[in-house]
Design a protein around this motif. Structure first.
Motif, PDB file in Angstrom:
ATOM      1  N   LEU A   4       0.829  -1.204   0.000  1.00  0.00           N
ATOM      2  CA  LEU A   4       0.000   0.000   0.000  1.00  0.00           C
ATOM      3  C   LEU A   4       0.866   1.258   0.000  1.00  0.00           C
ATOM      4  CD1 LEU A   4      -2.796   1.259   0.048  1.00  0.00           C
ATOM      5  CD2 LEU A   4      -2.754   1.080   2.557  1.00  0.00           C
ATOM      6  N   THR A   5       1.928   1.243   0.778  1.00  0.00           N
ATOM      7  CA  THR A   5       2.837   2.391   0.812  1.00  0.00           C
ATOM      8  C   THR A   5       3.524   2.580  -0.540  1.00  0.00           C
ATOM      9  OG1 THR A   5       3.192   2.042   3.172  1.00  0.00           O
ATOM     10  CG2 THR A   5       4.800   3.406   2.022  1.00  0.00           C
ATOM     11  N   LEU A   6       3.928   1.497  -1.176  1.00  0.00           N
ATOM     12  CA  LEU A   6       4.532   1.593  -2.509  1.00  0.00           C
ATOM     13  C   LEU A   6       3.536   2.141  -3.531  1.00  0.00           C
ATOM     14  CD1 LEU A   6       6.662  -1.670  -2.750  1.00  0.00           C
ATOM     15  CD2 LEU A   6       7.480   0.683  -2.720  1.00  0.00           C
ATOM     16  N   PHE A   7       2.293   1.703  -3.433  1.00  0.00           N
ATOM     17  CA  PHE A   7       1.247   2.220  -4.317  1.00  0.00           C
ATOM     18  C   PHE A   7       1.065   3.719  -4.108  1.00  0.00           C
ATOM     19  CE2 PHE A   7      -3.364   3.116  -4.905  1.00  0.00           C
ATOM     20  CZ  PHE A   7      -3.396   3.004  -6.278  1.00  0.00           C
ATOM     21  N   GLY A   8       1.042   4.154  -2.866  1.00  0.00           N
ATOM     22  CA  GLY A   8       0.910   5.576  -2.563  1.00  0.00           C
ATOM     23  C   GLY A   8       2.091   6.377  -3.088  1.00  0.00           C
TER      24      GLY A   8
END
Length: 73
Positions: A4-8
């Motif tokens: 999720l952090t990478l997507f953000g």
């Protein structure tokens, strides 16, 4: 770093790059709109609904801007 952090990070980076290049081509404006949608999804997924809401509004604004620029001769 989780998915999720990478997507953000990818979403916000795409927003920055496409916004910076927006005047070069109307397609960067459309790409900015999609990057804003991705940023909005990230905001809602991580639980920061105000961020998600604002990014959704930015996506609509960019989409309208793209449509208007596309209609110009």
């Amino acid at each position: 770093m989780d998915a999720l952090t990478l997507f953000g990070l990818a979403s916000v980076t795409a927003m920055l790059v496409t916004y910076a290049l927006e005047e070069r081509s109307l397609w960067f404006t459309l790409a900015f709109a999609f990057a804003c949608l991705a940023g909005s999804a990230y905001g809602f997924l991580q639980g920061a609904w105000p961020f998600g809401l604002v990014e959704a509004v930015w996506a609509v604004v960019a989409g309208v801007k793209w449509r208007r620029r596309r209609a110009l001769p």
